[in-house]
Design a protein around this motif. Structure first.
Motif, PDB file in Angstrom:
ATOM      1  N   VAL A  80       0.701  -1.142  -0.157  1.00 35.19           N
ATOM      2  CA  VAL A  80       0.057  -0.173   0.010  1.00 35.19           C
ATOM      3  C   VAL A  80       0.912   1.073   0.056  1.00 35.19           C
ATOM      4  N   ARG A  81       1.968   1.289   0.814  1.00 36.80           N
ATOM      5  CA  ARG A  81       2.812   2.320   0.637  1.00 36.80           C
ATOM      6  C   ARG A  81       3.499   2.770  -0.588  1.00 36.80           C
ATOM      7  N   LEU A  82       4.070   1.649  -1.174  1.00 44.09           N
ATOM      8  CA  LEU A  82       4.526   1.837  -2.432  1.00 44.09           C
ATOM      9  C   LEU A  82       3.681   2.228  -3.471  1.00 44.09           C
ATOM     10  N   VAL A  83       2.240   1.758  -3.535  1.00 45.48           N
ATOM     11  CA  VAL A  83       1.438   2.409  -4.380  1.00 45.48           C
ATOM     12  C   VAL A  83       0.969   3.573  -4.132  1.00 45.48           C
ATOM     13  N   ALA A  86       3.724   5.841  -5.718  1.00 43.24           N
ATOM     14  CA  ALA A  86       3.716   5.789  -7.142  1.00 43.24           C
ATOM     15  C   ALA A  86       2.628   6.630  -7.788  1.00 43.24           C
ATOM     16  N   LEU A  87       1.447   6.429  -7.011  1.00 43.11           N
ATOM     17  CA  LEU A  87       0.257   7.341  -7.543  1.00 43.11           C
ATOM     18  C   LEU A  87       0.393   8.922  -7.149  1.00 43.11           C
ATOM     19  N   VAL A  92      -0.950  12.438  -8.659  1.00 42.34           N
ATOM     20  CA  VAL A  92      -1.381  13.488  -7.780  1.00 42.34           C
ATOM     21  C   VAL A  92      -0.719  14.750  -8.042  1.00 42.34           C
ATOM     22  N   PHE A  93       0.762  14.656  -7.622  1.00 44.73           N
ATOM     23  CA  PHE A  93       1.391  16.068  -7.981  1.00 44.73           C
ATOM     24  C   PHE A  93       1.341  16.588  -9.258  1.00 44.73           C
ATOM     25  N   LEU A 107       6.923  12.635   1.336  1.00 42.27           N
ATOM     26  CA  LEU A 107       6.202  11.373   1.551  1.00 42.27           C
ATOM     27  C   LEU A 107       7.049  10.163   1.774  1.00 42.27           C
ATOM     28  N   VAL A 108       8.093  10.026   1.265  1.00 46.32           N
ATOM     29  CA  VAL A 108       8.802   8.850   1.444  1.00 46.32           C
ATOM     30  C   VAL A 108       9.618   8.957   2.719  1.00 46.32           C
TER      31      VAL A 108
END
Length: 132
Positions: A80-83, A86-87, A92-93, A107-108
């Protein structure tokens, strides 16, 4: 019944985790004072995304501690964190026309710090009393 289940206050992990996440959020908000003005919106969004995903995932992981569900929950949480990363970076940005780098870096870093917090809570949970 495991030693974890028989602990007199089995909810202390969650309290410590939430306190740590609150401290991490406050530190992140304090960092905004030093960020360039055009970096602030993606940093704020990254903070919101990280907290919205990490707090439930971390709490769920800590709740499964000592059960057979621990490893599957951990793997699902990592996916979920990796997705999310990626999203955020691909959709988004860029869709908001904000600089991607500050948002992704924030975020990372927040997700890494919160994973370290999970590990810290687990280390303190399994610490042997009266052992030096």
């Amino acid at each position: 019944m495991t030693a974890i289940d028989s602990h007199p206050d089995r909810f202390h992990r969650g309290r410590h985790y939430l306190l740590g996440m609150g401290a991490l959020a406050l530190f992140s908000v304090g960092f905004l004072a030093f960020a360039p003005p055009d970096w602030r919106p993606p940093i704020i969004l990254a903070l919101g995304l990280a907290m919205a995903v990490q707090v439930p995932l971390g709490s769920w992981l800590l709740a499964t501690l000592g059960t057979d569900r621990f490893l599957p929950v951990w793997v699902l949480g990592m996916l979920v964190r990796l997705v999310l990363i990626a999203l955020a970076g691909l959709l988004v940005f860029p869709a908001l026309h904000w600089p991607t780098a500050p948002g992704l870096i924030t975020l990372v870093l927040l997700l890494m710090a919160s994973l370290a917090l999970e590990g810290l809570v687990l280390v303190f949970e399994f610490r042997e009393p009266n052992v030096r």
